[in-house]
Design a protein around this motif. Structure first.
Motif, mmCIF file in Angstrom:
data_model
loop_
_atom_site.group_PDB
_atom_site.id
_atom_site.type_symbol
_atom_site.label_atom_id
_atom_site.label_comp_id
_atom_site.label_asym_id
_atom_site.label_seq_id
_atom_site.Cartn_x
_atom_site.Cartn_y
_atom_site.Cartn_z
ATOM 1 N N MET A 1 0.841 -1.193 0.000
ATOM 2 C CA MET A 1 0.000 0.000 0.000
ATOM 3 C C MET A 1 0.880 1.248 0.000
ATOM 4 S SD MET A 1 -3.459 0.457 0.710
ATOM 5 C CE MET A 1 -3.919 -0.641 2.027
ATOM 6 N N ILE A 2 0.582 2.175 -0.882
ATOM 7 C CA ILE A 2 1.356 3.417 -0.914
ATOM 8 C C ILE A 2 0.421 4.621 -0.938
ATOM 9 C CG2 ILE A 2 3.427 2.449 -1.998
ATOM 10 C CD1 ILE A 2 2.426 3.474 -4.654
ATOM 11 N N LEU A 3 0.890 5.696 -0.347
ATOM 12 C CA LEU A 3 0.091 6.918 -0.294
ATOM 13 C C LEU A 3 0.148 7.636 -1.632
ATOM 14 C CD1 LEU A 3 -1.499 9.000 1.433
ATOM 15 C CD2 LEU A 3 0.710 10.065 1.947
ATOM 16 N N VAL A 4 -1.011 8.024 -2.121
ATOM 17 C CA VAL A 4 -1.090 8.763 -3.382
ATOM 18 C C VAL A 4 -1.158 10.258 -3.114
ATOM 19 C CG1 VAL A 4 -2.494 9.176 -5.440
ATOM 20 C CG2 VAL A 4 -2.234 6.842 -4.564
ATOM 21 N N ILE A 5 -2.065 10.629 -2.220
ATOM 22 C CA ILE A 5 -2.299 12.047 -1.983
ATOM 23 C C ILE A 5 -3.030 12.220 -0.657
ATOM 24 C CG2 ILE A 5 -4.545 12.172 -3.141
ATOM 25 C CD1 ILE A 5 -3.491 14.777 -4.503
ATOM 26 N N ARG A 6 -2.849 13.351 -0.024
ATOM 27 C CA ARG A 6 -3.522 13.603 1.247
ATOM 28 C C ARG A 6 -4.059 15.034 1.271
ATOM 29 N NH1 ARG A 6 2.005 13.425 4.677
ATOM 30 N NH2 ARG A 6 2.759 15.515 4.247
ATOM 31 N N GLN A 7 -5.075 15.213 2.105
ATOM 32 C CA GLN A 7 -5.731 16.513 2.213
ATOM 33 C C GLN A 7 -6.016 16.799 3.681
ATOM 34 O OE1 GLN A 7 -7.111 18.663 -0.502
ATOM 35 N NE2 GLN A 7 -7.444 20.077 1.193
ATOM 36 N N GLU A 8 -5.591 17.954 4.139
ATOM 37 C CA GLU A 8 -5.945 18.384 5.486
ATOM 38 C C GLU A 8 -7.288 19.114 5.411
ATOM 39 O OE1 GLU A 8 -1.367 18.702 5.494
ATOM 40 O OE2 GLU A 8 -2.995 18.699 4.056
ATOM 41 N N ALA A 9 -8.198 18.775 6.304
ATOM 42 C CA ALA A 9 -9.552 19.326 6.222
ATOM 43 C C ALA A 9 -9.590 20.840 6.379
ATOM 44 C CB ALA A 9 -10.447 18.664 7.261
ATOM 45 N N TYR A 10 -8.615 21.395 7.089
ATOM 46 C CA TYR A 10 -8.641 22.845 7.316
ATOM 47 C C TYR A 10 -8.164 23.630 6.099
ATOM 48 C CZ TYR A 10 -3.594 22.440 8.182
ATOM 49 O OH TYR A 10 -2.256 22.202 8.077
ATOM 50 N N LYS A 11 -7.605 22.931 5.134
ATOM 51 C CA LYS A 11 -7.131 23.600 3.929
ATOM 52 C C LYS A 11 -8.222 23.606 2.873
ATOM 53 C CE LYS A 11 -2.175 22.692 4.366
ATOM 54 N NZ LYS A 11 -0.980 22.084 3.738
#
Lengths: 115, 114
Positions: free
Chosen positions: B45-55
């Motif tokens: 499993m590898i991380l593709v993309i992430r998002q912080e909710a406050y952004k």
């Protein structure tokens, strides 16, 4: 840097036996989490350890237990194995402190088959 | 309790085309993180993309971008210029602010045709 390693990669056990799986996190990572992956239930969180303390636990029976050592290596144990415990067990490590986003790196998993 | 829903079990796309994978989630928290993970047939499993909710700004990583709609609790992944190597299971995941516990969706299997 070496990645997350899990041993063994494959394991075959029979019902009623117990099993111990090992996870070595990336050097410097203090957080280790475990997940169970099955075709029917998908990816389910088992537990999370940080600095030898269990910080979070999923909804699994008490037969599933874990621990983390002072070098951050972690083990999970499943006692009295059932057929339904057959799964891919994934370990993930991160450099997480108390808060903040940090990437979790996953290991290749241990494929457990219960006969 | 937080939940993550991926309503598309399978998707397919032709090489060089664009595809969008859907994800919705439910939480009562205001601070959290959202992720897209890729699990190729080899299972790592590898991380593709992430998002912080406050952004408010949508995250972008090369050919991968997200459409984050916080009010609608929607978090879709757009893959542009699809490549054969993009073929994999894609999992949407939610994480509370002060924990490493990930809650995964059921996954979307993406096939890429030449």
């Amino acid at each position: 840097k070496a990645g997350v390693t899990q041993t063994p990669r494959y394991l075959i056990k029979t019902r009623g036996q117990q099993v111990t799986l090992s996870c070595s996190p990336i050097s410097g990572h203090r957080s280790v989490s475990w997940y169970q992956q099955t075709p029917g239930q998908g990816l389910q969180f088992l537990f999370e350890y940080f600095s030898e303390t269990q910080r979070n636990k999923g909804n699994f029976p008490g037969r599933f237990s874990g621990r983390q050592f002072s070098n951050s290596r972690s083990e999970m144990n499943v006692s009295t194995l059932e057929l339904g415990d057959s799964a891919l067990y994934l370990c993930a490590s991160s450099s997480a402190g108390l808060a903040g986003v940090s990437e979790q790196f996953f290991g290749p998993g241990t494929r457990l088959t219960v006969l | 309790a937080q939940t993550v829903t991926q309503s598309q079990p399978e998707m397919s796309v032709q090489e060089a085309e664009t595809v969008t994978l859907s994800c919705t989630y439910d939480t009562s928290e205001s601070d959290y993180y959202l992720f897209w993970y890729k699990q190729p047939p080899s299972r790592q499993m590898i991380l593709v993309i992430r998002q912080e909710a406050y952004k408010q700004q949508n995250a972008t990583e090369n050919r991968f971008s997200v459409n984050f709609q916080k009010a609608a609790k929607s978090f879709s992944l757009k893959i542009s210029d699809s490549q054969l190597g993009d073929a994999a299971m894609y999992f949407c995941a939610y994480r509370d602010y002060n924990t490493d516990k990930l809650i995964f969706g059921t996954g979307t299997r993406l096939q890429v045709f030449p």
